[in-house]
Design a protein around this motif. Structure first.
Motif, PDB file in Angstrom:
ATOM      1  N   ASP A 268     -72.467 -42.324  24.804  1.00  0.00           N
ATOM      2  CA  ASP A 268     -72.422 -41.245  25.805  1.00  0.00           C
ATOM      3  C   ASP A 268     -71.127 -41.224  26.615  1.00  0.00           C
ATOM      4  O   ASP A 268     -70.605 -40.157  26.937  1.00  0.00           O
ATOM      5  N   ALA A 269     -70.626 -42.407  26.963  1.00  0.00           N
ATOM      6  CA  ALA A 269     -69.386 -42.472  27.748  1.00  0.00           C
ATOM      7  C   ALA A 269     -68.229 -41.895  26.930  1.00  0.00           C
ATOM      8  O   ALA A 269     -67.414 -41.113  27.436  1.00  0.00           O
ATOM      9  N   LEU A 270     -68.178 -42.273  25.657  1.00  0.00           N
ATOM     10  CA  LEU A 270     -67.120 -41.777  24.775  1.00  0.00           C
ATOM     11  C   LEU A 270     -67.232 -40.250  24.629  1.00  0.00           C
ATOM     12  O   LEU A 270     -66.233 -39.531  24.699  1.00  0.00           O
ATOM     13  N   LYS A 271     -68.447 -39.788  24.455  1.00  0.00           N
ATOM     14  CA  LYS A 271     -68.685 -38.341  24.324  1.00  0.00           C
ATOM     15  C   LYS A 271     -68.137 -37.605  25.559  1.00  0.00           C
ATOM     16  O   LYS A 271     -67.419 -36.614  25.439  1.00  0.00           O
ATOM     17  N   ALA A 272     -68.456 -38.127  26.752  1.00  0.00           N
ATOM     18  CA  ALA A 272     -68.012 -37.481  27.997  1.00  0.00           C
ATOM     19  C   ALA A 272     -66.484 -37.477  28.086  1.00  0.00           C
ATOM     20  O   ALA A 272     -65.863 -36.468  28.470  1.00  0.00           O
ATOM     21  N   ASN A 273     -65.882 -38.592  27.714  1.00  0.00           N
ATOM     22  CA  ASN A 273     -64.416 -38.675  27.740  1.00  0.00           C
ATOM     23  C   ASN A 273     -63.776 -37.676  26.786  1.00  0.00           C
ATOM     24  O   ASN A 273     -62.775 -37.034  27.107  1.00  0.00           O
ATOM     25  N   LEU A 274     -64.366 -37.553  25.604  1.00  0.00           N
ATOM     26  CA  LEU A 274     -63.799 -36.632  24.617  1.00  0.00           C
ATOM     27  C   LEU A 274     -63.929 -35.183  25.094  1.00  0.00           C
ATOM     28  O   LEU A 274     -63.010 -34.381  24.928  1.00  0.00           O
ATOM     29  N   LEU A 275     -65.054 -34.875  25.719  1.00  0.00           N
ATOM     30  CA  LEU A 275     -65.229 -33.495  26.211  1.00  0.00           C
ATOM     31  C   LEU A 275     -64.221 -33.190  27.327  1.00  0.00           C
ATOM     32  O   LEU A 275     -63.712 -32.081  27.448  1.00  0.00           O
ATOM     33  N   LYS A 276     -63.946 -34.218  28.122  1.00  0.00           N
ATOM     34  CA  LYS A 276     -62.949 -34.054  29.187  1.00  0.00           C
ATOM     35  C   LYS A 276     -61.556 -33.796  28.583  1.00  0.00           C
ATOM     36  O   LYS A 276     -60.818 -32.919  29.038  1.00  0.00           O
ATOM     37  N   LEU A 277     -61.242 -34.548  27.525  1.00  0.00           N
ATOM     38  CA  LEU A 277     -59.948 -34.363  26.842  1.00  0.00           C
ATOM     39  C   LEU A 277     -59.867 -32.963  26.226  1.00  0.00           C
ATOM     40  O   LEU A 277     -58.841 -32.274  26.341  1.00  0.00           O
ATOM     41  N   ALA A 278     -60.968 -32.543  25.598  1.00  0.00           N
ATOM     42  CA  ALA A 278     -60.975 -31.245  24.894  1.00  0.00           C
ATOM     43  C   ALA A 278     -60.549 -30.112  25.817  1.00  0.00           C
ATOM     44  O   ALA A 278     -59.850 -29.181  25.393  1.00  0.00           O
ATOM     45  N   LYS A 279     -60.958 -30.213  27.086  1.00  0.00           N
ATOM     46  CA  LYS A 279     -60.637 -29.148  28.051  1.00  0.00           C
ATOM     47  C   LYS A 279     -59.141 -28.936  28.217  1.00  0.00           C
ATOM     48  O   LYS A 279     -58.691 -27.848  28.563  1.00  0.00           O
ATOM     49  N   LEU A 280     -58.364 -30.000  27.997  1.00  0.00           N
ATOM     50  CA  LEU A 280     -56.916 -29.905  28.211  1.00  0.00           C
ATOM     51  C   LEU A 280     -56.169 -29.387  26.982  1.00  0.00           C
ATOM     52  O   LEU A 280     -54.972 -29.106  27.046  1.00  0.00           O
ATOM     53  N   LEU A 281     -56.868 -29.329  25.854  1.00  0.00           N
ATOM     54  CA  LEU A 281     -56.158 -29.085  24.598  1.00  0.00           C
ATOM     55  C   LEU A 281     -56.129 -27.607  24.222  1.00  0.00           C
ATOM     56  O   LEU A 281     -57.011 -26.844  24.619  1.00  0.00           O
ATOM     57  N   PRO A 282     -55.136 -27.220  23.423  1.00  0.00           N
ATOM     58  CA  PRO A 282     -55.058 -25.818  22.992  1.00  0.00           C
ATOM     59  C   PRO A 282     -56.166 -25.504  21.992  1.00  0.00           C
ATOM     60  O   PRO A 282     -56.616 -26.377  21.262  1.00  0.00           O
ATOM     61  N   SER A 283     -56.564 -24.252  21.995  1.00  0.00           N
ATOM     62  CA  SER A 283     -57.624 -23.803  21.102  1.00  0.00           C
ATOM     63  C   SER A 283     -56.994 -23.151  19.867  1.00  0.00           C
ATOM     64  O   SER A 283     -55.924 -22.574  19.955  1.00  0.00           O
ATOM     65  N   GLY A 284     -57.670 -23.250  18.714  1.00  0.00           N
ATOM     66  CA  GLY A 284     -57.157 -22.581  17.521  1.00  0.00           C
ATOM     67  C   GLY A 284     -57.431 -23.377  16.264  1.00  0.00           C
ATOM     68  O   GLY A 284     -58.098 -24.414  16.300  1.00  0.00           O
ATOM     69  N   HIS A 285     -56.878 -22.886  15.145  1.00  0.00           N
ATOM     70  CA  HIS A 285     -57.071 -23.577  13.861  1.00  0.00           C
ATOM     71  C   HIS A 285     -55.748 -23.721  13.143  1.00  0.00           C
ATOM     72  O   HIS A 285     -54.935 -22.811  13.167  1.00  0.00           O
ATOM     73  N   TYR A 286     -55.555 -24.866  12.525  1.00  0.00           N
ATOM     74  CA  TYR A 286     -54.321 -25.087  11.767  1.00  0.00           C
ATOM     75  C   TYR A 286     -54.434 -24.474  10.373  1.00  0.00           C
ATOM     76  O   TYR A 286     -55.476 -24.585   9.732  1.00  0.00           O
ATOM     77  N   VAL A 287     -53.347 -23.871   9.900  1.00  0.00           N
ATOM     78  CA  VAL A 287     -53.323 -23.364   8.519  1.00  0.00           C
ATOM     79  C   VAL A 287     -53.360 -24.535   7.555  1.00  0.00           C
ATOM     80  O   VAL A 287     -53.112 -25.681   7.942  1.00  0.00           O
ATOM     81  N   ASP A 288     -53.618 -24.247   6.317  1.00  0.00           N
ATOM     82  CA  ASP A 288     -53.608 -25.215   5.217  1.00  0.00           C
ATOM     83  C   ASP A 288     -54.698 -26.272   5.343  1.00  0.00           C
ATOM     84  O   ASP A 288     -55.663 -26.247   4.611  1.00  0.00           O
ATOM     85  N   LEU A 289     -54.582 -27.209   6.280  1.00  0.00           N
ATOM     86  CA  LEU A 289     -55.614 -28.240   6.384  1.00  0.00           C
ATOM     87  C   LEU A 289     -55.875 -28.501   7.857  1.00  0.00           C
ATOM     88  O   LEU A 289     -54.981 -28.910   8.582  1.00  0.00           O
ATOM     89  N   ASP A 290     -57.108 -28.247   8.274  1.00  0.00           N
ATOM     90  CA  ASP A 290     -57.457 -28.506   9.672  1.00  0.00           C
ATOM     91  C   ASP A 290     -58.181 -29.858   9.726  1.00  0.00           C
ATOM     92  O   ASP A 290     -58.691 -30.339   8.726  1.00  0.00           O
ATOM     93  N   ASP A 291     -58.224 -30.461  10.922  1.00  0.00           N
ATOM     94  CA  ASP A 291     -58.814 -31.795  11.046  1.00  0.00           C
ATOM     95  C   ASP A 291     -60.322 -31.766  10.795  1.00  0.00           C
ATOM     96  O   ASP A 291     -61.005 -30.889  11.294  1.00  0.00           O
ATOM     97  N   ASP A 292     -60.837 -32.780  10.053  1.00  0.00           N
ATOM     98  CA  ASP A 292     -62.273 -33.011  10.070  1.00  0.00           C
ATOM     99  C   ASP A 292     -62.533 -34.111  11.101  1.00  0.00           C
ATOM    100  O   ASP A 292     -61.586 -34.641  11.696  1.00  0.00           O
TER     101      ASP A 292
END
Ligand code: HEC
Ligand code: HEC
Ligand code: HEC
Ligand code: HEC
Ligand code: HEC
Ligand code: HEC
Ligand code: HEC
Ligand code: HEC
Length: 466
Positions: A268-292
């Protein structure tokens, strides 16, 4: 011959002689320097600026007129791109918008740079500074408390260096300043070579470089068959250079990538940290190969080992410094734009499908290399978590590949080698169509060193009884 005709002939002769004289400048600077530094005068007169029928330049255009004799030469000034700006504004503006202009700043963001003796990395342009002098001195970023856009100090840092502020003479060497020389891939080779970015060696061992060499060093832009560095990286003479993955292969995880990862973790702690990080990041999709999900985690670990994310996956000061301000990693918008631009260049000679397949595979190579590297990072991080390794005095982060060869243990030295040498060669070789660099100088030692680290970490745990 009539008197009138003779007059016309004489006038014409005077004109021709005048033009011939005006072709090269013959100022007092030139007259004295023909004795003092004849080589420089000769080189200058070989170039279009010193040998120009309409407007030959003089030494004083770039060095001022304050110095006039043998003794007062410390009054001569040295040019910066601002000097060239007066006559070549488009080239200077393109250059300033590209990554070359950031090179000096990027160098200074590295922890390892600060701990070196100045004669190794700073003075005399022998080490890091020898190549990074292509960048502008005086950018002020996160280290000085500025987390917004980069600021410029107005020339303060530059004033500490008498030589080496010119930037433009790295491809058009002085004093000829030749366009033809800069169009030659050899002009890039003294910097883009060797340990961590052997683009020259990769190019020369690819069919592109072999054809360029075979065809009498003529590239596509000179009517030949093969692309040069400039064809792919400076199309239409654009001085703004930047690639999708960049030097370190570190694009930003997107908001979507990190949210998906957060959804997949149990802690749960890791989940909360990741959600906090996600808020700072740009939204979108990479061409060719996106991250799994796995790749997102691997990439997050790589950013941690780079001092860019902290132990809780939150951005550090270095995130602003090297990623945002130094533009070391790109988000989806810029990445896709640069990728598509590059594909367009390849498609002058190859089919769309051939090119799409090539780039998809290149991204898969980055992903495979990231996964191996992440395994090794996790093993070394574990040694710190369990107290088997202790953070060296004065270090803010450990393990840190940004400390380069200042690392003190074999496992951390291997980690640095994977990062700076083997992982780089694996993906850079793939993108430059050099099999040997990608495989035997890249992937093979990468795997070897990951295996060594895993073995050694296990042994250290056994020895420590943990
Ligand atoms: C009467 C001779 C003379 C004249 C005229 C002269 N110079 Fe020089 N210049 C020298 C000498 C001597 C040096 C020092 C060379 C050395 O160290 O080997 C020098 C050095 C320089 C340097 C290098 C300075 C450094 O710190 O490395 C530049 C640039 C320069 N001159 C440009 C010019 C320009 C521009 C003019 C005209 C405005 C000019 N010179 C006129 C003799 C002259
Ligand atoms: C278009 C600009 C330009 C012109 C014109 C120019 N120079 Fe230079 N010069 C440079 C640059 C760039 C450097 C390298 C500066 C640095 O290292 O910061 C340089 C460096 C020098 C140096 C010191 C470095 C060395 O290699 O010894 C001398 C001496 C010099 N120039 C002399 C001259 C003389 C003499 C002329 C005229 C014949 C001249 N320059 C014309 C741009 C110019
Ligand atoms: C006073 C104006 C002026 C300044 C200042 C100036 N240039 Fe030039 N430059 C010219 C002219 C004129 C030409 C010749 C254009 C032509 O003949 O096509 C030229 C041509 C060039 C070329 C092309 C040469 C070739 O082989 O085709 C390069 C490269 C170049 N300049 C670089 C520089 C750099 C770098 C600086 C600054 C250190 C600089 N210039 C400063 C006027 C200037
Ligand atoms: C032989 C020339 C050379 C030397 C020496 C050198 N670099 Fe570089 N550096 C480069 C080149 C070329 C690149 C770009 C490579 C690429 O994009 O593949 C680069 C890229 C970088 C980057 C990445 C910038 C980014 O945005 O991706 C950093 C940081 C860096 N170097 C720091 C250093 C430090 C610190 C040193 C000394 C310890 C050093 N370099 C020594 C040529 C050099
Ligand atoms: C046929 C086109 C082509 C040629 C020729 C070429 N490159 Fe590249 N270069 C690429 C591609 C494709 C990438 C990866 C772009 C991406 O990230 O999507 C790349 C990436 C780079 C990078 C970023 C780091 C890396 O290696 O992935 C640098 C720096 C670079 N090239 C420099 C050079 C230099 C210097 C030369 C000449 C010695 C050269 N390139 C020749 C196509 C080319
Ligand atoms: C990374 C190498 C590199 C650097 C650094 C560089 N140039 Fe160039 N420059 C080139 C290449 C390649 C060309 C030839 C472009 C083409 O094919 O049209 C060129 C061409 C030029 C031309 C000739 C334009 C024309 O079409 O006649 C000028 C002027 C010029 N550069 C000025 C500059 C100035 C000013 C700077 C510094 C701000 C600079 N260059 C820095 C590589 C470089
Ligand atoms: C004097 C050394 C030097 C020369 C010469 C040089 N470069 Fe660079 N180049 C660098 C450095 C240092 C960087 C890293 C700058 C940064 O990212 O902060 C770099 C970055 C780049 C990048 C951006 C890579 C990325 O991260 O996306 C490309 C592309 C590139 N160079 C291509 C070229 C080409 C093509 C030439 C020759 C026409 C050339 N360079 C000549 C030193 C050099
Ligand atoms: C100016 C034309 C030109 C451009 C632009 C160009 N190529 Fe090529 N490429 C060639 C030629 C010619 C060959 C040799 C054909 C052969 O292998 O029979 C080649 C070969 C290749 C090969 C096969 C190499 C091998 O060893 O079998 C690949 C892969 C390739 N190119 C990818 C690319 C990519 C990716 C780009 C853009 C980043 C690109 N090329 C841009 C002309 C070009």
């Amino acid at each position: 011959m009539s008197k009138y005709r003779r007059l016309v002939w004489m006038a014409a002769l005077v004109l021709v002689a005048g033009l011939a004289l005006a072709k090269t400048s013959n100022s007092e600077c030139v007259q004295c320097h023909t004795k003092v530094t004849p080589g420089i005068v000769h080189q200058f007169h070989m170039g279009k600026m010193g040998n120009n029928a309409y407007m030959p330049l003089d030494c004083s255009n770039c060095h001022g007129s304050a110095h006039t004799n043998e003794k007062d030469y410390d009054k001569a000034t040295f040019p910066t791109p601002d000097t060239c700006m007066a006559c070549h504004p488009d080239k200077v503006q393109q250059f300033r918008a590209g990554k070359h202009d950031l090179a000096w700043y990027a160098m200074k963001t590295q922890s390892a740079w600060h701990s070196q003796p100045p004669e190794i990395v700073k003075q005399g342009y022998t080490g890091c500074s020898g190549c990074h002098t292509i960048g502008r001195k005086g950018y002020v970023g996160a280290e000085a408390g500025n987390t917004g856009p980069l600021k410029y100090d107005g020339g303060v840092e530059m004033s500490h260096y008498r030589y080496g502020n010119a930037q433009c003479d790295t491809c058009h060497t002085r004093h000829m300043f030749s366009k033809k020389e800069a169009q030659d891939p050899r002009a890039c080779s003294n910097c883009h070579m060797g340990f961590d970015h052997p683009q020259w060696e990769m190019y020369m061992s690819s069919k592109h470089g072999i054809i360029w060499d075979h065809d009498g060093n003529k590239g596509w832009d000179q009517g030949g068959r093969a692309p040069t560095c400039q064809t792919c990286h400076m199309p239409n003479g654009n001085h703004n250079v930047e690639t999708a993955w960049g030097f370190l292969g570190l694009r930003l995880p997107t908001k979507e990538n990190v949210e998906k990862l957060a959804g997949a973790v149990k802690d749960d702690a890791l989940k909360a940290n990741l959600l906090k990080l996600a808020k700072l990041l740009p939204s979108g999709h990479y061409v060719d190969l996106d991250d799994d999900v796995q790749w997102t985690l691997d990439r997050a670990l790589i950013l941690q080992a780079n001092e860019i994310l902290d132990a809780n996956f939150q951005p550090t000061e270095r995130f602003f410094e090297i990623v945002v301000q130094g533009r070391a990693a790109r988000g989806p918008k810029k990445f896709n734009e640069l990728r598509n631009q590059m594909k367009g260049i390849c498609q002058q000679c190859h089919s769309k499908s051939y090119v799409d397949t090539f780039f998809l595979n290149g991204d898969k190579v980055v992903k495979a290399a990231d996964h191996e590297f992440a395994k090794a990072i996790q093993a070394v991080q574990g040694l710190y978590k369990d107290g088997i390794l202790k953070k060296p005095k004065g270090w803010k982060w450990a393990p840190s590949v940004a400390q380069y060869y200042e690392n003190m243990t074999p496992v951390e030295l291997d980690l640095y080698l994977i990062y700076m040498e083997y992982r780089q060669r694996t993906f850079q070789g793939a993108f430059h169509v050099s099999r040997d660099y990608s495989h035997w100088y890249g992937w093979a030692p990468l795997k070897e060193h990951v295996n060594r680290i895993l073995y050694e970490a296990k042994r250290m745990r056994e020895e420590a009884g943990k």
